[in-house]
Design a protein around this motif. Structure first.
Motif: not given
Length: 181
Positions: A26-31, A1-9
């Motif tokens: 999120l793990p289910d693909g939502r942002h 259940m790891q979240w992935a940070k794609l970008s940071e502004q």
């Protein structure tokens, strides 16, 4: 259940912290958009004397409008050694210069919102160097017996989670053998 940070502004920044807005998958693909606060490390220190008393500050925190016991703490300056920063903060806020510092623990007090790391040190000796330069940061500075720490924490008199954890660990290290008896 790891979240992935794609970008940071960047949203806002100053010398103490930067507020960022992250795009997180999120793990289910939502942002989701998630705010976070980037902070410099914090150095924390106390002295525990031969009577098993810790040097603490009684201070008011205007943000929560609360009073409580704390250890001396402050932001680590750019390029500053963590232990040196802890010793500096202790002397500035209490007037006491610690003996050799030992690393007690490092904690992330609010890792769901900030990357702040608090590095806690302690010494078993010190010398009074004079009135604290930053006396305005606390109402008083006192030697508080470690044996009363669990009660202080239970009563909410050590409201900072990092401070409570450090004091309870010092209580265990110094009095743990007596506490079981």
């Amino acid at each position: 259940m790891q979240w992935a940070k794609l970008s940071e502004q960047p949203v806002y920044g100053n010398r103490w912290f930067d507020v960022k807005l992250a795009d997180v998958r999120l793990p289910d693909g939502r942002h989701l958009d998630h705010y976070l606060i980037r902070m410099r490390p914090v150095a924390v220190a106390t002295i525990v004397n031969e009577a098993d008393e810790a040097l603490l500050l009684w201070r008011h925190r205007f943000i929560t409008d609360s009073w409580g016991w704390e250890l001396a703490a402050g932001v680590v300056e750019e390029g500053e050694d963590l232990a040196a920063a802890a010793a500096r903060e202790l002397e500035e806020e209490t007037g006491w210069r610690p003996g050799p510092l030992r690393h007690l623990m490092s904690v992330e007090p609010s890792n769901g919102l900030t990357d702040a790391r608090h590095h806690v040190y302690w010494a078993d000796s010190g010398e009074f160097a004079g009135e604290p330069v930053d006396a305005f940061e606390s109402e008083r500075r006192e030697w508080v017996p470690l044996k009363v720490v669990p009660d202080l924490v239970a009563r909410g008199e050590v409201p900072g989670a990092n401070m409570a954890a450090a004091l309870l660990l010092l209580h265990h290290l110094r009095l743990g053998h007596d506490a079981a008896a």
